[in-house]
Design an enzyme around this catalytic site. Structure first.
Site, PDB file in Angstrom:
ATOM      1  N   HIS A 120     -34.334  49.249 -14.160  1.00  0.00           N
ATOM      2  CA  HIS A 120     -35.101  48.496 -15.156  1.00  0.00           C
ATOM      3  C   HIS A 120     -35.877  47.383 -14.472  1.00  0.00           C
ATOM      4  O   HIS A 120     -35.524  46.954 -13.377  1.00  0.00           O
ATOM      5  CB  HIS A 120     -34.180  47.789 -16.180  1.00  0.00           C
ATOM      6  CG  HIS A 120     -33.155  48.645 -16.827  1.00  0.00           C
ATOM      7  ND1 HIS A 120     -31.806  48.372 -16.719  1.00  0.00           N
ATOM      8  CD2 HIS A 120     -33.274  49.760 -17.581  1.00  0.00           C
ATOM      9  CE1 HIS A 120     -31.128  49.291 -17.415  1.00  0.00           C
ATOM     10  NE2 HIS A 120     -31.991  50.150 -17.933  1.00  0.00           N
ATOM     11  N   HIS A 123     -36.264  43.541 -14.991  1.00  0.00           N
ATOM     12  CA  HIS A 123     -35.608  42.435 -15.692  1.00  0.00           C
ATOM     13  C   HIS A 123     -36.508  41.210 -15.715  1.00  0.00           C
ATOM     14  O   HIS A 123     -37.435  41.077 -14.910  1.00  0.00           O
ATOM     15  CB  HIS A 123     -34.254  42.147 -15.035  1.00  0.00           C
ATOM     16  CG  HIS A 123     -33.200  43.158 -15.393  1.00  0.00           C
ATOM     17  ND1 HIS A 123     -32.023  42.828 -16.019  1.00  0.00           N
ATOM     18  CD2 HIS A 123     -33.165  44.496 -15.210  1.00  0.00           C
ATOM     19  CE1 HIS A 123     -31.299  43.926 -16.202  1.00  0.00           C
ATOM     20  NE2 HIS A 123     -31.964  44.952 -15.721  1.00  0.00           N
ATOM     21  N   HIS A 142     -33.591  42.629 -19.903  1.00  0.00           N
ATOM     22  CA  HIS A 142     -34.750  43.490 -19.646  1.00  0.00           C
ATOM     23  C   HIS A 142     -36.042  42.767 -20.027  1.00  0.00           C
ATOM     24  O   HIS A 142     -36.079  42.036 -21.017  1.00  0.00           O
ATOM     25  CB  HIS A 142     -34.649  44.784 -20.466  1.00  0.00           C
ATOM     26  CG  HIS A 142     -33.502  45.652 -20.043  1.00  0.00           C
ATOM     27  ND1 HIS A 142     -33.215  46.846 -20.632  1.00  0.00           N
ATOM     28  CD2 HIS A 142     -32.582  45.476 -19.055  1.00  0.00           C
ATOM     29  CE1 HIS A 142     -32.161  47.389 -20.032  1.00  0.00           C
ATOM     30  NE2 HIS A 142     -31.751  46.564 -19.080  1.00  0.00           N
ATOM     31  N   HIS A 166     -33.791  47.712 -26.979  1.00  0.00           N
ATOM     32  CA  HIS A 166     -33.687  48.603 -25.826  1.00  0.00           C
ATOM     33  C   HIS A 166     -33.852  50.049 -26.308  1.00  0.00           C
ATOM     34  O   HIS A 166     -33.376  50.416 -27.378  1.00  0.00           O
ATOM     35  CB  HIS A 166     -32.318  48.438 -25.154  1.00  0.00           C
ATOM     36  CG  HIS A 166     -32.149  49.336 -23.976  1.00  0.00           C
ATOM     37  ND1 HIS A 166     -32.860  49.179 -22.815  1.00  0.00           N
ATOM     38  CD2 HIS A 166     -31.375  50.441 -23.784  1.00  0.00           C
ATOM     39  CE1 HIS A 166     -32.517  50.131 -21.956  1.00  0.00           C
ATOM     40  NE2 HIS A 166     -31.618  50.913 -22.525  1.00  0.00           N
ATOM     41  N   HIS A 194     -38.197  48.115 -24.990  1.00  0.00           N
ATOM     42  CA  HIS A 194     -38.452  47.112 -23.956  1.00  0.00           C
ATOM     43  C   HIS A 194     -39.545  47.573 -22.986  1.00  0.00           C
ATOM     44  O   HIS A 194     -39.532  48.719 -22.519  1.00  0.00           O
ATOM     45  CB  HIS A 194     -37.191  46.889 -23.103  1.00  0.00           C
ATOM     46  CG  HIS A 194     -36.057  46.236 -23.822  1.00  0.00           C
ATOM     47  ND1 HIS A 194     -34.750  46.363 -23.401  1.00  0.00           N
ATOM     48  CD2 HIS A 194     -36.045  45.430 -24.912  1.00  0.00           C
ATOM     49  CE1 HIS A 194     -33.967  45.654 -24.211  1.00  0.00           C
ATOM     50  NE2 HIS A 194     -34.730  45.095 -25.136  1.00  0.00           N
ATOM     51  N   ASP A 240     -38.025  48.920 -19.637  1.00  0.00           N
ATOM     52  CA  ASP A 240     -37.194  50.130 -19.570  1.00  0.00           C
ATOM     53  C   ASP A 240     -37.856  51.188 -18.693  1.00  0.00           C
ATOM     54  O   ASP A 240     -39.061  51.413 -18.768  1.00  0.00           O
ATOM     55  CB  ASP A 240     -36.953  50.681 -20.983  1.00  0.00           C
ATOM     56  CG  ASP A 240     -36.099  49.746 -21.822  1.00  0.00           C
ATOM     57  OD1 ASP A 240     -35.478  48.837 -21.243  1.00  0.00           O
ATOM     58  OD2 ASP A 240     -36.069  49.928 -23.055  1.00  0.00           O
ATOM     59  N   HIS A 285     -28.680  49.834 -11.568  1.00  0.00           N
ATOM     60  CA  HIS A 285     -27.304  49.747 -12.074  1.00  0.00           C
ATOM     61  C   HIS A 285     -26.457  50.886 -11.515  1.00  0.00           C
ATOM     62  O   HIS A 285     -26.970  51.949 -11.185  1.00  0.00           O
ATOM     63  CB  HIS A 285     -27.300  49.839 -13.606  1.00  0.00           C
ATOM     64  CG  HIS A 285     -27.986  48.684 -14.279  1.00  0.00           C
ATOM     65  ND1 HIS A 285     -27.317  47.599 -14.755  1.00  0.00           N
ATOM     66  CD2 HIS A 285     -29.293  48.453 -14.518  1.00  0.00           C
ATOM     67  CE1 HIS A 285     -28.177  46.738 -15.286  1.00  0.00           C
ATOM     68  NE2 HIS A 285     -29.391  47.232 -15.158  1.00  0.00           N
ATOM     69  N   ARG A 316     -24.759  45.719 -11.724  1.00  0.00           N
ATOM     70  CA  ARG A 316     -26.065  45.592 -11.068  1.00  0.00           C
ATOM     71  C   ARG A 316     -25.841  45.748  -9.562  1.00  0.00           C
ATOM     72  O   ARG A 316     -25.401  44.821  -8.905  1.00  0.00           O
ATOM     73  CB  ARG A 316     -26.684  44.242 -11.430  1.00  0.00           C
ATOM     74  CG  ARG A 316     -26.841  44.092 -12.939  1.00  0.00           C
ATOM     75  CD  ARG A 316     -27.442  42.759 -13.359  1.00  0.00           C
ATOM     76  NE  ARG A 316     -27.568  42.726 -14.819  1.00  0.00           N
ATOM     77  CZ  ARG A 316     -28.354  41.917 -15.496  1.00  0.00           C
ATOM     78  NH1 ARG A 316     -29.105  41.020 -14.847  1.00  0.00           N
ATOM     79  NH2 ARG A 316     -28.422  41.968 -16.811  1.00  0.00           N
TER      80      ARG A 316
END
Ligand SMILES: [Cu+2]
Ligand SMILES: [Zn+2]
Length: 185
Positions: free
Chosen positions: A83, A85, A100, A108, A117, A120, A159, A176
Site C-alpha cells: 500500500h 501510506h 493508507h 479501504h 483508498h 490501495d 505487509h 509491516r
C-alpha cells in the site's frame, strides 16, 4: 538520467511482461518526460537490519500513475500486501507511516474500486526465487511533486500477510515488514 536508464533496464530485463518496458529505454533516451519515472522508492525491511528488498517506480500514464518495480527476498509463494501510506516515515517498524493514503476519506477496498483508498494496491505473490513484481496503473494518485493526490514524500509499506480488500481500515494485512519513502527520481 544515466541512473534512471540503468534502473529501468534492470527491471525490464527481469520482468519482460511489464507493459512499457520494450519502449521505455528509447523513450527515456529521447527525453520524453511523460515516460520517465518521476518518483521512486527504495524499500527496506523495517527490522534493525534495514535490508534492501526492492525498488518501486511511479510515472504518469494515460488515466493514472503506473506503479512498477519488484520486491526480493520474500518467501517463495508468499502473497503480500502493498500500500501507499499517508506519512513519509518508516520508523517504529513502519508504524510511523500511519494509515493508507486516503485524500477523499473513502473506505479501504480493492485497488480497482474508485470508491476506495487512493493508496490501495494489489497483493503481490513471490515466485520461486522470492521475487514479486508489481505493474499496476493507479487511477487515484498523482505522480506530482505536490498536490492533494500527490504521493511524493509518502511511504510504501509491504505487509507480511495478504490484503483481503474488505476489512477496515486496512485489509487485515498483518505486520509491516518493509517500507520505503517515495521521493523524486
Ligand atoms: Cu499497508
Ligand atoms: Zn486501504
Amino acid at each position: 538520467m544515466k541512473k534512471v536508464i540503468l534502473a529501468s533496464a534492470l527491471l525490464c530485463g527481469s520482468a519482460l511482461a511489464m507493459t512499457g518496458c520494450q519502449s521505455t529505454e528509447g523513450q527515456l533516451k529521447t527525453g520524453n518526460p511523460l515516460n520517465q519515472p518521476v518518483l521512486k522508492s527504495a524499500l527496506k525491511t523495517t527490522d534493525a537490519n534495514k535490508t534492501e528488498v526492492g525498488q518501486v517506480f511511479l510515472r504518469p500514464v494515460d488515466g493514472g500513475v503506473q506503479v512498477y518495480g519488484k520486491l526480493m527476498n520474500l518467501t517463495p509463494g508468499q502473497t503480500v500486501a502493498l500500500h501507499i501510506h499517508e506519512t513519509g516515515s518508516c520508523d517504529v517498524m513502519g508504524k510511523a507511516a500511519g494509515g493508507h493514503f486516503n485524500p477523499d476519506k473513502k473506505p479501504h477496498s480493492n485497488p480497482d474500486d474508485m470508491n476506495g483508498h487512493a493508496g490501495d494496491l494489489p497483493n503481490l505473490t513471490a515466485n520461486e526465487n522470492g521475487v514479486a513484481t508489481i505493474n499496476y496503473v493507479n487511477k487515484k494518485i498523482a505522480a506530482t511533486e505536490a498536490g492533494k493526490y500527490s504521493v511524493n514524500r509518502l511511504a510504501f509499506i509491504v505487509h507480511g500477510g495478504t490484503d483481503d480488500y474488505t476489512s477496515q481500515p486496512a485489509g487485515n494485512a498483518g505486520d509491516r515488514i518493509a517500507c520505503g519513502i517515495i521521493e523524486k527520481n
